[in-house]
Design a protein around this motif. Structure first.
Motif, PDB file in Angstrom:
ATOM      1  N   ILE A  17     -17.903  81.566  87.573  1.00  0.00           N
ATOM      2  CA  ILE A  17     -16.839  80.559  87.448  1.00  0.00           C
ATOM      3  C   ILE A  17     -16.693  79.763  88.742  1.00  0.00           C
ATOM      4  CG2 ILE A  17     -14.336  80.267  87.234  1.00  0.00           C
ATOM      5  CD1 ILE A  17     -14.382  82.508  85.170  1.00  0.00           C
ATOM      6  N   ALA A  18     -16.748  80.451  89.876  1.00  0.00           N
ATOM      7  CA  ALA A  18     -16.637  79.765  91.161  1.00  0.00           C
ATOM      8  C   ALA A  18     -17.806  78.811  91.374  1.00  0.00           C
ATOM      9  CB  ALA A  18     -16.586  80.793  92.291  1.00  0.00           C
ATOM     10  N   LEU A  19     -18.999  79.231  90.949  1.00  0.00           N
ATOM     11  CA  LEU A  19     -20.187  78.383  91.082  1.00  0.00           C
ATOM     12  C   LEU A  19     -20.051  77.127  90.232  1.00  0.00           C
ATOM     13  CD1 LEU A  19     -22.808  78.660  92.707  1.00  0.00           C
ATOM     14  CD2 LEU A  19     -23.909  79.547  90.624  1.00  0.00           C
ATOM     15  N   TRP A  25     -17.179  70.467  89.718  1.00  0.00           N
ATOM     16  CA  TRP A  25     -15.882  69.895  90.077  1.00  0.00           C
ATOM     17  C   TRP A  25     -15.764  69.616  91.578  1.00  0.00           C
ATOM     18  CZ3 TRP A  25     -12.895  74.211  87.025  1.00  0.00           C
ATOM     19  CH2 TRP A  25     -13.174  74.067  85.666  1.00  0.00           C
ATOM     20  N   GLY A  26     -16.777  69.995  92.337  1.00  0.00           N
ATOM     21  CA  GLY A  26     -16.724  69.759  93.770  1.00  0.00           C
ATOM     22  C   GLY A  26     -15.635  70.537  94.479  1.00  0.00           C
ATOM     23  N   ASP A  27     -15.299  71.718  93.960  1.00  0.00           N
ATOM     24  CA  ASP A  27     -14.246  72.542  94.548  1.00  0.00           C
ATOM     25  C   ASP A  27     -14.847  73.388  95.684  1.00  0.00           C
ATOM     26  OD1 ASP A  27     -12.169  74.174  95.214  1.00  0.00           O
ATOM     27  OD2 ASP A  27     -11.706  74.820  93.172  1.00  0.00           O
TER      28      ASP A  27
END
Length: 410
Positions: A17-19, A25-27
Motif C-alpha cells: 500500500i505504501a509503495l 500519488w507521490g506520497d
C-alpha cells in the motif's frame, strides 16, 4: 502459526500500500511515517512491559499469599461444577480454576491492571498441565477467549473519558456496553465449545448462564435507578472496595494459615518481575506490526471500503465513522482508546458515532495483544483455533454493539 502469518501480512500489506501511494500519488511521507512507527511502537512495547513490572509484582505477590493461605483452593472447589464443564481437561479442584476466576472477576470490574497479572498466573498454571509445551491446549484457548470477549460489568475508564470529553450523560453507554459485552462473551463460549466439542446443553451450564443473565439484568436495573453522578461514584467505589477486600482477605487467610505473608509476597513478586521481562519480545513484535499497518494507511482504506460496500447495498452508514475503534480494538488497546477519543472529538461525545465508539471500546478486548502476551509468557507458538475463536467473538461483539447502539441512540 496463525499469529506468524498475521504478523507477516501486516508488513506485506503495509509495504504494498505504501509503495502504491508513493508511485501513483507521490506520497513521499508514507515510508518515513512507517519507519517512525517501528521505533515508536518498539518504545511503546518496552514502556508497557516496564509499566507492567510493578503491577505484576504486586498482584503475583498477592496471589502467592492467597495460594499459600488456601483461598485459591477454596475458589477452585466452589467453581468446580461449572469449570469441569467448560474446562473438562483441567483436573477437578485444581488451583488454576481459582486463578481463572480472579482474572475474569477483575476483567468484569474493568480492573485491567489487576486482570493481566492474574491472567498470566493462570496461564503459567495451565502450562504446568500442558504435555506439549509449544502448543496451546483447549483450556488455554477457552480461557483466552473469555478474556478477549471482554466481559465487563463496570466500564469505569470509558465513563471517565466521556466525562472528560464533555458528555451530558457520561454513563448513558453503561447499559449498552453491558449488553454488547455479554453477547460477545456468550458467543465466544459457544464458538469455542463447538471447536472443542463441549456439550453446553447440560443442567450446570444452562443454570450458570441463566444465572449470569439474571445478574446482568439485576445490575442494569440497579444502576438504572441512580442518576449519572451517583452512578459514576457507585461504580468506581464498588470496583475499588471489592479489589481492596480481595487483598485484605488474602492476607488474613495467610495469617490464619500461619503463613509468613511478607515472604510469600516477595516470592510471588519475583515471579512478576521475571514474567514482565519475558513478554517484552512478544510485545515488540505485535505492536510494531500493528504500527506499520496503521502508518501505511491500510486501516483508512479498509474503513473506506466498508463504507462503499454498505452504501452499495443501500444500508445505513451512520456506524462506519466509529468502525476504526472496532477494528483497532483487537490489535491495540491504546490505539482503540485513541480512536474512541478521536471519534468523540470529531463528532461529539453525545453523537451517535461518539457513543458507538465507546460501546465498541467496551464490548471486546485486545485479542492479538492478549494472545501475544499470554501465550508469549509461557512459550506457546502453536495457537490452534485461538485466533479464530477470539476474532469471531470480537465480530459478535461488534455486531451486537451496532444493533444495540441503533436501538438506544438512533
Amino acid at each position: 502459526m496463525v499469529l506468524n502469518w498475521i504478523w507477516v501480512a501486516f508488513f506485506i500489506v503495509a509495504f504494498v500500500i505504501a509503495l502504491v501511494r508513493l508511485v501513483f500519488w507521490g506520497d513521499f511521507e508514507v515510508f518515513p511515517a512507517m519507519m517512525d512507527s517501528t521505533f515508536s511502537s518498539s518504545k511503546t512495547a518496552f514502556e508497557i512491559s516496564l509499566g507492567l513490572t510493578g503491577v505484576l509484582s504486586l498482584w503475583l505477590g498477592i496471589m502467592k499469599i492467597g495460594e499459600k493461605g488456601g483461598v485459591v483452593n477454596v475458589l477452585a472447589r466452589l467453581l468446580s461444577p461449572i469449570f469441569t464443564k467448560l474446562f473438562p481437561d483441567i483436573p477437578k479442584g485444581h488451583p488454576v480454576t481459582g486463578s481463572i476466576f480472579m482474572n475474569i472477576a477483575a476483567n468484569m470490574l474493568g480492573l485491567d491492571n489487576a486482570a493481566t497479572p492474574l491472567g498470566l498466573k493462570a496461564m503459567e498454571q495451565l502450562q504446568d498441565l500442558n504435555t506439549k509445551k509449544d502448543t496451546a491446549t483447549n483450556p488455554m484457548i477457552m480461557f483466552l477467549v473469555l478474556n478477549t470477549s471482554g466481559l465487563t460489568l463496570i466500564p469505569i475508564s470509558i465513563m471517565v473519558y466521556r466525562a472528560q470529553m464533555g458528555a451530558a450523560q457520561p454513563t448513558d453507554i453503561f447499559i449498552p456496553i453491558l449488553l454488547a459485552t455479554f453477547f460477545s462473551t456468550l458467543a465466544g463460549i459457544i464458538i469455542t465449545s463447538l471447536f472443542q466439542k463441549i456439550n453446553l446443553l447440560n443442567r450446570t451450564i444452562l443454570l450458570t448462564l441463566g444465572g449470569a443473565a439474571l445478574v446482568v439484568a439485576g445490575v442494569i436495573w440497579g444502576f438504572g435507578q441512580l442518576d449519572s453522578i451517583l452512578m459514576n461514584k457507585v461504580s468506581t467505589s464498588t470496583a475499588n472496595i471489592m479489589l481492596m477486600t480481595i487483598i485484605v482477605a488474602f492476607i488474613l487467610a495467610g495469617i490464619r494459615k500461619k503463613v509468613n505473608v511478607y515472604d510469600a509476597f516477595i516470592e510471588g513478586a519475583k515471579e512478576g518481575f521475571t514474567t514482565a521481562v519475558r513478554i517484552i519480545p512478544y510485545l515488540v513484535a505485535i505492536l510494531v506490526g500493528i504500527g506499520v499497518f496503521r502508518a501505511s494507511g491500510a486501516m483508512d482504506m479498509l474503513i473506506d471500503g466498508i463504507k462503499w460496500g454498505v452504501e452499495a447495498c443501500g444500508g445505513n452508514t451512520d456506524f462506519v465513522g466509529a468502525l476504526p475503534t472496532a477494528l483497532m480494538k483487537p490489535l491495540s488497546g491504546s490505539g482503540a482508546r485513541g480512536m474512541m477519543v478521536d471519534a468523540m472529538t470529531t463528532y461529539g461525545a453525545d453523537s451517535f458515532i461518539g457513543r458507538l465508539s465507546c460501546i465498541f471500546q467496551g464490548s471486546t478486548d485486545t485479542t492479538f495483544y492478549i494472545l501475544a502476551v499470554y501465550f508469549g509468557s509461557v512459550g506457546i507458538v502453536k495457537t490452534r483455533h485461538a485466533v479464530a475463536c477470539g476474532l469471531l467473538a470480537d465480530l459478535a461483539g461488534i455486531i451486537a454493539a451496532i444493533a444495540i447502539a441503533y436501538f438506544f441512540f438512533s
